[in-house]
Motif scaffolding. Structure first.
Motif, PDB file in Angstrom:
ATOM      1  N   GLY A 247       0.819  -1.203   0.000  1.00 23.62           N
ATOM      2  CA  GLY A 247       0.000   0.000   0.000  1.00 23.62           C
ATOM      3  C   GLY A 247       0.855   1.255   0.000  1.00 23.62           C
ATOM      4  N   HIS A 248       0.326   2.314  -0.659  1.00 27.18           N
ATOM      5  CA  HIS A 248       0.948   3.639  -0.600  1.00 27.18           C
ATOM      6  C   HIS A 248       0.604   4.262   0.747  1.00 27.18           C
ATOM      7  N   PHE A 249       1.589   4.828   1.423  1.00 34.00           N
ATOM      8  CA  PHE A 249       1.350   5.513   2.682  1.00 34.00           C
ATOM      9  C   PHE A 249       1.846   6.946   2.563  1.00 34.00           C
ATOM     10  N   THR A 250       1.337   7.826   3.383  1.00 35.76           N
ATOM     11  CA  THR A 250       1.694   9.232   3.349  1.00 35.76           C
ATOM     12  C   THR A 250       3.206   9.413   3.457  1.00 35.76           C
ATOM     13  N   GLY A 251       3.778  10.107   2.483  1.00 33.90           N
ATOM     14  CA  GLY A 251       5.203  10.427   2.505  1.00 33.90           C
ATOM     15  C   GLY A 251       6.137   9.269   2.196  1.00 33.90           C
ATOM     16  N   ASP A 252       5.600   8.115   1.837  1.00 29.01           N
ATOM     17  CA  ASP A 252       6.428   6.930   1.602  1.00 29.01           C
ATOM     18  C   ASP A 252       6.775   6.821   0.121  1.00 29.01           C
ATOM     19  N   ILE A 253       8.022   7.181  -0.214  1.00 26.85           N
ATOM     20  CA  ILE A 253       8.491   7.063  -1.606  1.00 26.85           C
ATOM     21  C   ILE A 253       9.804   6.280  -1.664  1.00 26.85           C
ATOM     22  N   GLN A 254      10.040   5.389  -0.694  1.00 26.85           N
ATOM     23  CA  GLN A 254      11.321   4.688  -0.616  1.00 26.85           C
ATOM     24  C   GLN A 254      11.594   3.805  -1.832  1.00 26.85           C
ATOM     25  N   PHE A 255      10.577   3.206  -2.425  1.00 27.11           N
ATOM     26  CA  PHE A 255      10.787   2.408  -3.632  1.00 27.11           C
ATOM     27  C   PHE A 255      11.324   3.291  -4.760  1.00 27.11           C
ATOM     28  N   PHE A 256      10.668   4.428  -4.972  1.00 27.35           N
ATOM     29  CA  PHE A 256      11.077   5.319  -6.048  1.00 27.35           C
ATOM     30  C   PHE A 256      12.472   5.878  -5.783  1.00 27.35           C
ATOM     31  N   GLU A 257      12.797   6.175  -4.528  1.00 24.55           N
ATOM     32  CA  GLU A 257      14.135   6.682  -4.201  1.00 24.55           C
ATOM     33  C   GLU A 257      15.203   5.643  -4.523  1.00 24.55           C
ATOM     34  N   TRP A 258      14.949   4.368  -4.201  1.00 22.39           N
ATOM     35  CA  TRP A 258      15.906   3.302  -4.527  1.00 22.39           C
ATOM     36  C   TRP A 258      16.025   3.161  -6.035  1.00 22.39           C
ATOM     37  N   PHE A 259      14.889   3.162  -6.727  1.00 18.61           N
ATOM     38  CA  PHE A 259      14.878   3.063  -8.189  1.00 18.61           C
ATOM     39  C   PHE A 259      15.651   4.230  -8.816  1.00 18.61           C
ATOM     40  N   SER A 260      15.497   5.439  -8.299  1.00 17.78           N
ATOM     41  CA  SER A 260      16.135   6.640  -8.855  1.00 17.78           C
ATOM     42  C   SER A 260      17.645   6.629  -8.703  1.00 17.78           C
ATOM     43  N   LYS A 261      18.168   5.882  -7.742  1.00 19.37           N
ATOM     44  CA  LYS A 261      19.617   5.804  -7.535  1.00 19.37           C
ATOM     45  C   LYS A 261      20.313   4.997  -8.626  1.00 19.37           C
ATOM     46  N   ASN A 262      19.567   4.203  -9.372  1.00 16.24           N
ATOM     47  CA  ASN A 262      20.164   3.351 -10.400  1.00 16.24           C
ATOM     48  C   ASN A 262      20.391   4.139 -11.680  1.00 16.24           C
ATOM     49  N   GLN A 263      21.626   4.276 -12.036  1.00 15.55           N
ATOM     50  CA  GLN A 263      22.048   4.932 -13.264  1.00 15.55           C
ATOM     51  C   GLN A 263      22.945   3.964 -14.007  1.00 15.55           C
ATOM     52  N   LEU A 264      23.340   4.311 -15.201  1.00 17.44           N
ATOM     53  CA  LEU A 264      24.244   3.467 -15.968  1.00 17.44           C
ATOM     54  C   LEU A 264      25.517   3.219 -15.164  1.00 17.44           C
ATOM     55  N   ASN A 265      25.861   1.959 -14.946  1.00 17.12           N
ATOM     56  CA  ASN A 265      27.050   1.530 -14.206  1.00 17.12           C
ATOM     57  C   ASN A 265      27.057   1.951 -12.737  1.00 17.12           C
ATOM     58  N   THR A 266      25.957   2.443 -12.221  1.00 16.14           N
ATOM     59  CA  THR A 266      25.852   2.796 -10.809  1.00 16.14           C
ATOM     60  C   THR A 266      24.548   2.199 -10.299  1.00 16.14           C
ATOM     61  N   ILE A 267      24.659   1.003  -9.749  1.00 15.27           N
ATOM     62  CA  ILE A 267      23.474   0.283  -9.314  1.00 15.27           C
ATOM     63  C   ILE A 267      23.587   0.005  -7.823  1.00 15.27           C
TER      64      ILE A 267
END
Length: 150
Positions: free
Chosen positions: A71-91
């Motif tokens: 479930g989505h909870f107020t202020g909870d974006i930890q999945f997206f933050e982890w996903f956003s850290k992944n760049q080319l050759n930086t996982i």
């Protein structure tokens, strides 16, 4: 058959489980799927074989992507933050542990994902005519799956 003659061993229910992501990411998940592994099969027959069949040999292992829903909870974006850290050759890879629990809250079966990273994040759909909870989804790619007793 009378109740006293029935088997006292029952399969574990699948609704009582816990997911732990390395680094302290915590969430209560609604659903986990994709805990699958398989092996490629290679066929071979050498030229002087008297058998009219091929030999089958195991090859490389393959693991399915694992999907986590919560479930989505107020202020909870930890999945997206982890996903956003992944760049080319930086996982940012993490270990993920999924535990199927018994009625006492103790693990019976443990699945461990090796070097997992977010492949995709899917936010909830929005519908003004619905009273359903907002559910988000995280799909993890990983390099290995170990299944062990709790």
């Amino acid at each position: 058959m009378a109740g006293e003659k029935q088997d006292n061993v029952w399969p574990l229910p699948k609704f009582y489980f816990k997911v732990e992501v390395e680094g302290g990411m915590t969430a209560s998940f609604q659903e986990v799927s994709g805990l699958d592994a398989e092996v490629d099969v290679y066929e071979y027959r050498h030229g002087d074989s008297k058998d009219f069949t091929k030999i089958k040999m195991p090859g490389l292992k393959k693991y399915s992507d694992v999907t986590l829903k919560k479930g989505h909870f107020t202020g909870d974006i930890q999945f997206f933050e982890w996903f956003s850290k992944n760049q080319l050759n930086t996982i940012e890879r993490k270990g993920v542990t999924i535990k199927l629990l018994n009625e006492g809250g103790n693990p019976e079966i443990v699945w461990t994902l090796t070097n997992a990273f977010p492949k995709s994040v899917k936010s909830t759909d929005l519908n003004s005519g619905s009273s359903d909870a907002a559910i988000e989804q995280l799909v993890l790619a990983h390099e290995g799956l170990v299944i062990a007793k709790g």
